[in-house]
Design an enzyme around this catalytic site. Sequence first.
Site, PDB file in Angstrom:
ATOM      1  N   GLU A   1      11.806  15.986  13.935  1.00 42.34           N
ATOM      2  CA  GLU A   1      11.966  15.945  12.486  1.00 42.34           C
ATOM      3  C   GLU A   1      11.109  17.054  11.846  1.00 42.34           C
ATOM      4  OE1 GLU A   1      10.201  12.528  10.448  1.00 42.34           O
ATOM      5  OE2 GLU A   1      12.092  12.234   9.392  1.00 42.34           O
TER       6      GLU A   1
ATOM      7  N   GLU B   1      10.602   1.453   9.614  1.00 42.01           N
ATOM      8  CA  GLU B   1      11.628   2.380   9.119  1.00 42.01           C
ATOM      9  C   GLU B   1      11.057   3.773   9.306  1.00 42.01           C
ATOM     10  OE1 GLU B   1      14.602   1.676   8.168  1.00 42.01           O
ATOM     11  OE2 GLU B   1      14.388  -0.506   8.146  1.00 42.01           O
TER      12      GLU B   1
ATOM     13  N   CYS C   1      14.125  10.809   5.239  1.00 46.27           N
ATOM     14  CA  CYS C   1      14.286  10.283   6.601  1.00 46.27           C
ATOM     15  C   CYS C   1      15.723  10.425   7.074  1.00 46.27           C
ATOM     16  CB  CYS C   1      13.865   8.820   6.648  1.00 46.27           C
ATOM     17  SG  CYS C   1      14.710   7.811   5.420  1.00 46.27           S
TER      18      CYS C   1
ATOM     19  N   LYS D   1       0.856  -1.183   0.000  1.00 45.49           N
ATOM     20  CA  LYS D   1       0.000   0.000   0.000  1.00 45.49           C
ATOM     21  C   LYS D   1       0.889   1.230   0.000  1.00 45.49           C
ATOM     22  CE  LYS D   1      -1.536   2.833   2.895  1.00 45.49           C
ATOM     23  NZ  LYS D   1      -1.469   4.078   2.106  1.00 45.49           N
TER      24      LYS D   1
HETATM   25  P1  NAD Z   1       3.139   8.502   7.351  1.00 44.38           P
HETATM   26  O1  NAD Z   1       3.495   7.760   8.571  1.00 44.38           O
HETATM   27  O2  NAD Z   1       2.143   9.598   7.448  1.00 44.38           O
HETATM   28  O3  NAD Z   1       2.584   7.501   6.229  1.00 44.38           O
HETATM   29  C1  NAD Z   1       3.314   6.357   5.842  1.00 44.38           C
HETATM   30  C2  NAD Z   1       2.348   5.312   5.320  1.00 44.38           C
HETATM   31  O4  NAD Z   1       1.496   4.912   6.391  1.00 44.38           O
HETATM   32  C3  NAD Z   1       1.445   5.803   4.202  1.00 44.38           C
HETATM   33  O5  NAD Z   1       1.238   4.774   3.281  1.00 44.38           O
HETATM   34  C4  NAD Z   1       0.173   6.146   4.946  1.00 44.38           C
HETATM   35  O6  NAD Z   1      -0.974   6.108   4.117  1.00 44.38           O
HETATM   36  C5  NAD Z   1       0.143   5.069   6.001  1.00 44.38           C
HETATM   37  N1  NAD Z   1      -0.644   5.437   7.184  1.00 44.38           N
HETATM   38  C6  NAD Z   1      -0.912   6.668   7.664  1.00 44.38           C
HETATM   39  N2  NAD Z   1      -1.695   6.592   8.763  1.00 44.38           N
HETATM   40  C7  NAD Z   1      -1.930   5.275   8.973  1.00 44.38           C
HETATM   41  C8  NAD Z   1      -2.669   4.556   9.946  1.00 44.38           C
HETATM   42  N3  NAD Z   1      -3.345   5.178  10.918  1.00 44.38           N
HETATM   43  N4  NAD Z   1      -2.674   3.216   9.868  1.00 44.38           N
HETATM   44  C9  NAD Z   1      -2.002   2.563   8.887  1.00 44.38           C
HETATM   45  N5  NAD Z   1      -1.300   3.195   7.933  1.00 44.38           N
HETATM   46  C10 NAD Z   1      -1.245   4.536   7.978  1.00 44.38           C
HETATM   47  O7  NAD Z   1       4.517   9.008   6.750  1.00 44.38           O
HETATM   48  P2  NAD Z   1       4.744   9.883   5.453  1.00 44.38           P
HETATM   49  O8  NAD Z   1       4.311  11.270   5.760  1.00 44.38           O
HETATM   50  O9  NAD Z   1       4.180   9.191   4.274  1.00 44.38           O
HETATM   51  O10 NAD Z   1       6.324   9.819   5.304  1.00 44.38           O
HETATM   52  C11 NAD Z   1       7.185  10.632   6.009  1.00 44.38           C
HETATM   53  C12 NAD Z   1       7.792   9.912   7.186  1.00 44.38           C
HETATM   54  O11 NAD Z   1       8.364   8.691   6.751  1.00 44.38           O
HETATM   55  C13 NAD Z   1       8.926  10.695   7.808  1.00 44.38           C
HETATM   56  O12 NAD Z   1       8.848  10.605   9.205  1.00 44.38           O
HETATM   57  C14 NAD Z   1      10.160   9.983   7.287  1.00 44.38           C
HETATM   58  O13 NAD Z   1      11.304  10.165   8.085  1.00 44.38           O
HETATM   59  C15 NAD Z   1       9.701   8.578   7.233  1.00 44.38           C
HETATM   60  N6  NAD Z   1      10.507   7.787   6.315  1.00 44.38           N
HETATM   61  C16 NAD Z   1      11.378   6.855   6.812  1.00 44.38           C
HETATM   62  C17 NAD Z   1      12.198   6.133   5.959  1.00 44.38           C
HETATM   63  C18 NAD Z   1      13.189   5.127   6.487  1.00 44.38           C
HETATM   64  O14 NAD Z   1      13.661   4.302   5.727  1.00 44.38           O
HETATM   65  N7  NAD Z   1      13.544   5.157   7.756  1.00 44.38           N
HETATM   66  C19 NAD Z   1      12.113   6.332   4.588  1.00 44.38           C
HETATM   67  C20 NAD Z   1      11.206   7.268   4.107  1.00 44.38           C
HETATM   68  C21 NAD Z   1      10.402   7.987   4.983  1.00 44.38           C
END
Ligand code: NAD
Length: 485
Positions: A386, A252, A286, A177
């Site tokens: 962050e 992650e 990230c 997803k």
């Molecule tokens: P997010 O947590 O808002 O969303 C990530 C995913 O989770 C999306 O697919 C989203 O639709 C889903 N999601 C959101 N709420 C949910 C819920 N209640 N239940 C289940 N799934 C849910 O993150 P984002 O804004 O898409 O991405 C940014 C974040 O991701 C930053 O904190 C960044 O540091 C982190 N990130 C980490 C890595 C890594 O490898 N460590 C890589 C890329 C991004």
Amino acid sequence: MTTNSQQARNLIGGEERPGIDGGEFQSVDPATGEVLGSLVASTERDVDLAVAAARAAVDRDSDWQVPRNRVIVLNRMATLIRERAEGLAVLESRDTGKPLLQAQADVAGAARYFEFYAGFADKLDGRSIPVGPDFVDFTVREPYGVVAVITAWNYPIQIAARTVAPALAAGNAVVVKPAPEAPLSTLEIGRIAHEAGVPAGYLNVITGGGPEVGMPLAIHPDVDLVAFTGSRDVGKLLGSAAARLIRPFSLELGGKSPNVLFEDADLEKAIPAVVNAIVQNAGQNCAAGSRLLVHRSIHDQVVAAVGERMGSLRCGHGIGNPDLGPLITQRQHAKVAGMVQEAVAAGARIVVGGASPEGEEFSGGHFYLPTLLSGVDSKMAIAREEVFGPVLVAIPFDSDQDAVQIANDTTYGLTSAVWTADVARGHRIARRIRSGQVYINTYGVGGGGSAELPFGGYRQSGHGRTKGLEGLLEFTQIKNVCVAL
Ligand code: NAD
């Protein structure tokens, strides 16, 4: 490639399918607001269908269980991604807003992940364990079965590739997803998998929101493992939901990674790397190097040089290859601007940036200028949380001990870098920094997403590892078989 002339489709069981309940949403270009594609707003019923397709695939005897066949098909995926690199890069650049050059690097990285993990697919052997002449004992590395992959929007094609490739290489079936902000390239990866010969049901892609699709997927009774990439807050939700089911999961998450510059650092090398580490992908990374820790004796000189370089950078639409594209959404822009305002109210000084760029060409998007703040204390929110935007904070330090203490003074621990001419000091500091990666005199290795290097968080940056051999082993579980003779 998906365009707004196409209808919304999920990829389930080797077929393109509309959503069961008929809902749709749109993916837009964050620089202009132009609609790029219509997507399925999936519901629990689509989740059920995708998980059932994945389960049916792993339960079926097939050639896919012969590791060598996975080697061939995953390599074919790498080849197809490379053949379509330009189109994929344009799609990724428009969907995320990132500069085209960075999208091209991401696509090259995605191909590399499939190639890298293809090479491991037929080398997952076990151990033979001596327990005496009356037994034969050995271990087997088995796939978990059905893996739920939930990804973030900032590096969609790379994150999908680095998670899907090892999961498939190990023999799992996957339901992905992607984030609703930028899902298009993940659907293309699904189509390419089908074309390359990944059997029906082994790679399914369903689009939609987090609470509506991500959570039902993660807690679906027929899912065996959850691999999540995203924010710490959602990671906590998903991790605790998985833990309640005693279901293995990897997280992650975010970071607040430091670049630590000692007084003997090679500034000609360090300063461009420091700037790149915070402006790449407009800081929505990230692993962004979002804290600049500088020995006090060179602090003012470094702040001036970094500020000058950041001030010379150009924002613009990704396709025009600027230094920075827009932030992904208005919400993200408001968060970044709000955190900078709060930092200024708490005593930080804006060296450069601290605002949106002015001009007609920026009116349709969520642009924010590269921003350097000084006068920052490591207890301030801007130094600990962050931002996920092009905002760097400079903090002086006085000694090795001081540098380590400040570097570790967040709850995150994803990436870090130490810049010094003294190799011994570099190693000493690297040992004491609490983060999943430490670089000495570089920030990353460039080119292709560094597939070989294990990546993941200490502390609240996550749980588990992606990339490298370690990233593959996350998708396997050990079975011990003991035979009485
Ligand atoms: P997010 O947590 O808002 O969303 C990530 C995913 O989770 C999306 O697919 C989203 O639709 C889903 N999601 C959101 N709420 C949910 C819920 N209640 N239940 C289940 N799934 C849910 O993150 P984002 O804004 O898409 O991405 C940014 C974040 O991701 C930053 O904190 C960044 O540091 C982190 N990130 C980490 C890595 C890594 O490898 N460590 C890589 C890329 C991004």
